[in-house]
Design a protein around this motif. Structure first.
Motif, PDB file in Angstrom:
ATOM      1  N   ALA A   1       0.811  -1.215   0.000  1.00 11.29           N
ATOM      2  CA  ALA A   1       0.000   0.000   0.000  1.00 11.29           C
ATOM      3  C   ALA A   1       0.846   1.267   0.000  1.00 11.29           C
ATOM      4  O   ALA A   1       0.507   2.250  -0.654  1.00 11.29           O
ATOM      5  CB  ALA A   1      -0.926  -0.005   1.217  1.00 11.29           C
ATOM      6  N   LYS A   2       1.964   1.228   0.725  1.00 12.18           N
ATOM      7  CA  LYS A   2       2.782   2.431   0.836  1.00 12.18           C
ATOM      8  C   LYS A   2       4.214   2.064   1.186  1.00 12.18           C
ATOM      9  O   LYS A   2       4.467   1.137   1.949  1.00 12.18           O
ATOM     10  CB  LYS A   2       2.209   3.367   1.914  1.00 12.18           C
ATOM     11  N   VAL A   3       5.160   2.834   0.613  1.00 10.77           N
ATOM     12  CA  VAL A   3       6.573   2.697   0.963  1.00 10.77           C
ATOM     13  C   VAL A   3       7.058   4.025   1.516  1.00 10.77           C
ATOM     14  O   VAL A   3       6.884   5.082   0.876  1.00 10.77           O
ATOM     15  CB  VAL A   3       7.432   2.300  -0.261  1.00 10.77           C
ATOM     16  N   PHE A   4       7.660   3.992   2.700  1.00  7.28           N
ATOM     17  CA  PHE A   4       8.234   5.191   3.311  1.00  7.28           C
ATOM     18  C   PHE A   4       9.751   5.048   3.335  1.00  7.28           C
ATOM     19  O   PHE A   4      10.287   4.059   3.860  1.00  7.28           O
ATOM     20  CB  PHE A   4       7.732   5.371   4.745  1.00  7.28           C
ATOM     21  N   SER A   5      10.445   5.995   2.757  1.00  9.50           N
ATOM     22  CA  SER A   5      11.909   6.015   2.773  1.00  9.50           C
ATOM     23  C   SER A   5      12.382   7.009   3.826  1.00  9.50           C
ATOM     24  O   SER A   5      11.959   8.172   3.827  1.00  9.50           O
ATOM     25  CB  SER A   5      12.453   6.413   1.401  1.00  9.50           C
ATOM     26  N   LEU A   6      13.251   6.559   4.710  1.00  7.81           N
ATOM     27  CA  LEU A   6      13.775   7.457   5.734  1.00  7.81           C
ATOM     28  C   LEU A   6      14.733   8.481   5.125  1.00  7.81           C
ATOM     29  O   LEU A   6      14.840   9.601   5.607  1.00  7.81           O
ATOM     30  CB  LEU A   6      14.509   6.665   6.825  1.00  7.81           C
ATOM     31  N   GLN A   7      15.432   8.074   4.076  1.00  4.88           N
ATOM     32  CA  GLN A   7      16.392   8.969   3.431  1.00  4.88           C
ATOM     33  C   GLN A   7      15.665  10.023   2.600  1.00  4.88           C
ATOM     34  O   GLN A   7      14.968   9.706   1.647  1.00  4.88           O
ATOM     35  CB  GLN A   7      17.359   8.178   2.548  1.00  4.88           C
ATOM     36  N   LYS A   8      15.829  11.266   2.990  1.00  3.53           N
ATOM     37  CA  LYS A   8      15.187  12.364   2.273  1.00  3.53           C
ATOM     38  C   LYS A   8      16.091  12.861   1.148  1.00  3.53           C
ATOM     39  O   LYS A   8      17.294  12.579   1.122  1.00  3.53           O
ATOM     40  CB  LYS A   8      14.897  13.523   3.236  1.00  3.53           C
ATOM     41  N   SER A   9      15.527  13.611   0.249  1.00  4.93           N
ATOM     42  CA  SER A   9      16.289  14.174  -0.862  1.00  4.93           C
ATOM     43  C   SER A   9      17.454  15.020  -0.331  1.00  4.93           C
ATOM     44  O   SER A   9      17.266  15.879   0.532  1.00  4.93           O
ATOM     45  CB  SER A   9      15.378  15.045  -1.731  1.00  4.93           C
ATOM     46  N   GLY A  10      18.657  14.740  -0.834  1.00  2.00           N
ATOM     47  CA  GLY A  10      19.834  15.501  -0.429  1.00  2.00           C
ATOM     48  C   GLY A  10      20.565  14.932   0.772  1.00  2.00           C
ATOM     49  O   GLY A  10      21.672  15.380   1.095  1.00  2.00           O
ATOM     50  N   MET A  11      19.966  13.938   1.442  1.00  2.48           N
ATOM     51  CA  MET A  11      20.606  13.328   2.607  1.00  2.48           C
ATOM     52  C   MET A  11      21.587  12.240   2.176  1.00  2.48           C
ATOM     53  O   MET A  11      21.303  11.462   1.260  1.00  2.48           O
ATOM     54  CB  MET A  11      19.574  12.702   3.549  1.00  2.48           C
TER      55      MET A  11
ATOM     56  N   ARG B   1      16.475   6.919  14.198  1.00  3.41           N
ATOM     57  CA  ARG B   1      15.413   6.869  15.204  1.00  3.41           C
ATOM     58  C   ARG B   1      14.360   7.964  14.995  1.00  3.41           C
ATOM     59  O   ARG B   1      13.156   7.690  14.995  1.00  3.41           O
ATOM     60  CB  ARG B   1      16.016   6.964  16.613  1.00  3.41           C
ATOM     61  N   SER B   2      14.808   9.194  14.809  1.00  4.50           N
ATOM     62  CA  SER B   2      13.854  10.288  14.637  1.00  4.50           C
ATOM     63  C   SER B   2      13.117  10.165  13.303  1.00  4.50           C
ATOM     64  O   SER B   2      11.911  10.433  13.216  1.00  4.50           O
ATOM     65  CB  SER B   2      14.565  11.640  14.723  1.00  4.50           C
ATOM     66  N   LEU B   3      13.828   9.741  12.258  1.00  4.63           N
ATOM     67  CA  LEU B   3      13.203   9.576  10.946  1.00  4.63           C
ATOM     68  C   LEU B   3      12.170   8.450  10.959  1.00  4.63           C
ATOM     69  O   LEU B   3      11.121   8.529  10.306  1.00  4.63           O
ATOM     70  CB  LEU B   3      14.266   9.281   9.879  1.00  4.63           C
ATOM     71  N   LEU B   4      12.464   7.410  11.720  1.00  4.38           N
ATOM     72  CA  LEU B   4      11.531   6.288  11.841  1.00  4.38           C
ATOM     73  C   LEU B   4      10.247   6.734  12.538  1.00  4.38           C
ATOM     74  O   LEU B   4       9.131   6.371  12.120  1.00  4.38           O
ATOM     75  CB  LEU B   4      12.202   5.156  12.620  1.00  4.38           C
ATOM     76  N   SER B   5      10.389   7.536  13.573  1.00  3.21           N
ATOM     77  CA  SER B   5       9.209   8.066  14.275  1.00  3.21           C
ATOM     78  C   SER B   5       8.364   8.921  13.338  1.00  3.21           C
ATOM     79  O   SER B   5       7.128   8.827  13.331  1.00  3.21           O
ATOM     80  CB  SER B   5       9.643   8.898  15.485  1.00  3.21           C
ATOM     81  N   GLU B   6       9.028   9.741  12.523  1.00  6.15           N
ATOM     82  CA  GLU B   6       8.312  10.583  11.563  1.00  6.15           C
ATOM     83  C   GLU B   6       7.538   9.734  10.554  1.00  6.15           C
ATOM     84  O   GLU B   6       6.399  10.038  10.200  1.00  6.15           O
ATOM     85  CB  GLU B   6       9.292  11.485  10.817  1.00  6.15           C
ATOM     86  N   ALA B   7       8.167   8.654  10.094  1.00  6.24           N
ATOM     87  CA  ALA B   7       7.514   7.780   9.115  1.00  6.24           C
ATOM     88  C   ALA B   7       6.280   7.122   9.706  1.00  6.24           C
ATOM     89  O   ALA B   7       5.244   6.997   9.035  1.00  6.24           O
ATOM     90  CB  ALA B   7       8.500   6.711   8.640  1.00  6.24           C
TER      91      ALA B   7
END
Length: 371
Positions: free
Chosen positions: A335-345, A355-361
């Motif tokens: 249904a959905k894919v969430f990537s922790l790596q943002k553009s430019g990272m 850890r913080s990126l996982l919480s955001e996802a």
């Protein structure tokens, strides 16, 4: 609403258990009414023992063995499950690439001898079956090191033994088998690479173990040479078997030296932890790993879970990075894919902020889907 968390490790950052725990806490904070089941999982590579250590009655064993470099000594862990009379060994415990610094990587001298020593120690328990997880290797010796530890001999023309590692494999003229009878041995494998050729152990995985292009060609010849000797003397033809190239050919060597059979690591592990029982009553399955790519959809954790997913439950992936398009993911029933790596990272930046990126996802997932 029941949510099953079946995450693999995020290599270099969090273990499978840590990912599941963090996601569970975030979900519970957002919606305390959710029923959450943590099911850390692995595909038969590194992290397999951590996942299986939670099985009821399992015993943790430790043994001092040789590391990937012959002069190394390290403590390797393996598991024993008395109820099933089964042993679980992770080759990376003795011959894993994480035991070496970058300047120590050398597939000509690294050896699986320590893996054989772990097996030797496990045989004292008289197991009926040994499961060998073969991911994360530093070696390219076709498992000859492990075989030597268990009594096999690889001899030069003058009758002297070759050195451990791959360096003298092309000099082998005679292979002698021991009288010892091995219990049933199952190799847990998550790749389909054959032993030799352009898609084989040396060319595909050699570079990450310190091999140059020229090294890869010579290593491939060395593995092919031993495979031909095994075929001619023992009628064991392992060159083109899918998966035989795993762990520098250890998987193929196990077929020839120990009469092993190869199985999908993720499928075996899902059966062992009884995951189907949880999936049968799940509304959502959340899974993921460090990098979600084409391999994830062929023999890895995500593909294994998709093969068992019940029609009634939905499926989402949270990964360190993703190389799969949204449309392609949906074609597989995701249904959905969430990537922790943002553009430019960078990868390093992503790992440090996992850890913080996982919480955001998780927050994004609950806002969009799980309400």
């Amino acid at each position: 609403m029941k949510i099953v968390l079946a995450f693999d490790s995020f290599k270099g950052s969090l273990s499978a258990s840590e990912v599941c725990s963090l996601v569970a806490k975030e979900l519970a904070r957002i919606n305390p009414a959710l029923e959450i089941k943590e099911c850390p999982i692995a595909d038969g590579g590194e992290g397999t023992l951590e996942v299986l250590a939670s099985l009821p009655g399992v015993e943790v064993r430790n043994v001092l063995v040789s590391g990937p470099l012959p002069q190394q000594k390290l403590m390797a862990k393996y598991l024993y499950l008395p109820e099933k009379k089964s042993v679980f060994i992770e080759m990376a415990q003795a011959a894993g690439i994480t035991h070496l610094a970058k300047d120590q990587l050398n597939p000509w001298v690294t050896t699986t001898y320590g893996v054989g020593e772990v097996i030797l120690d496990a045989l004292k328990l008289y197991p009926e079956e040994i499961f060998l997880a073969v991911g994360g290797s530093a070696t390219n010796d076709l498992g000859t090191g492990a075989a030597v530890a268990l009594g096999w001999k690889f001899l030069k023309e003058d009758g002297s033994p070759v050195s451990l590692g791959a360096e003298e494999l092309l000099q082998v003229k005679e292979i002698l088998a021991p009288d010892q009878v091995m219990p049933k041995l199952t190799v847990l494998c998550d790749v389909n690479n054959p032993l030799c050729g352009s898609n084989g152990a040396s060319f595909i995985y050699g570079p990450q173990k310190g091999a140059s292009s020229e090294d890869c060609q010579q290593l491939d010849l060395a593995l092919n040479h031993i495979a031909e000797l095994l075929k001619n003397k023992f009628q064991k033809d392992i060159i083109n078997i899918p998966g035989a190239g795993a762990a520098g050919g250890l998987a193929g060597g196990a077929l020839a030296f120990f009469n092993a059979n190869l199985k999908s690591g993720i499928q075996v592990i899902m059966d062992l932890i009884g995951l189907d029982r949880e999936l049968a009553t799940a509304d959502w399955v959340l899974t993921g790993e460090g990098c979600f790519d084409q391999q994830s959809l062929s023999g890895k954790v995500v593909s294994g879970l998709l093969s068992r997913k019940m029609e009634s439950c939905k499926f989402a992936v949270i990964a360190g990075s993703s190389k799969i398009s949204e449309q392609e993911a949906q074609n597989f029933g995701i249904a959905k894919v969430f990537s922790l790596q943002k553009s430019g990272m960078t990868v390093a930046e992503t790992i440090s902020a996992t850890r913080s990126l996982l919480s955001e996802a998780v927050q994004s997932l609950t806002q969009e889907f799980i309400k």
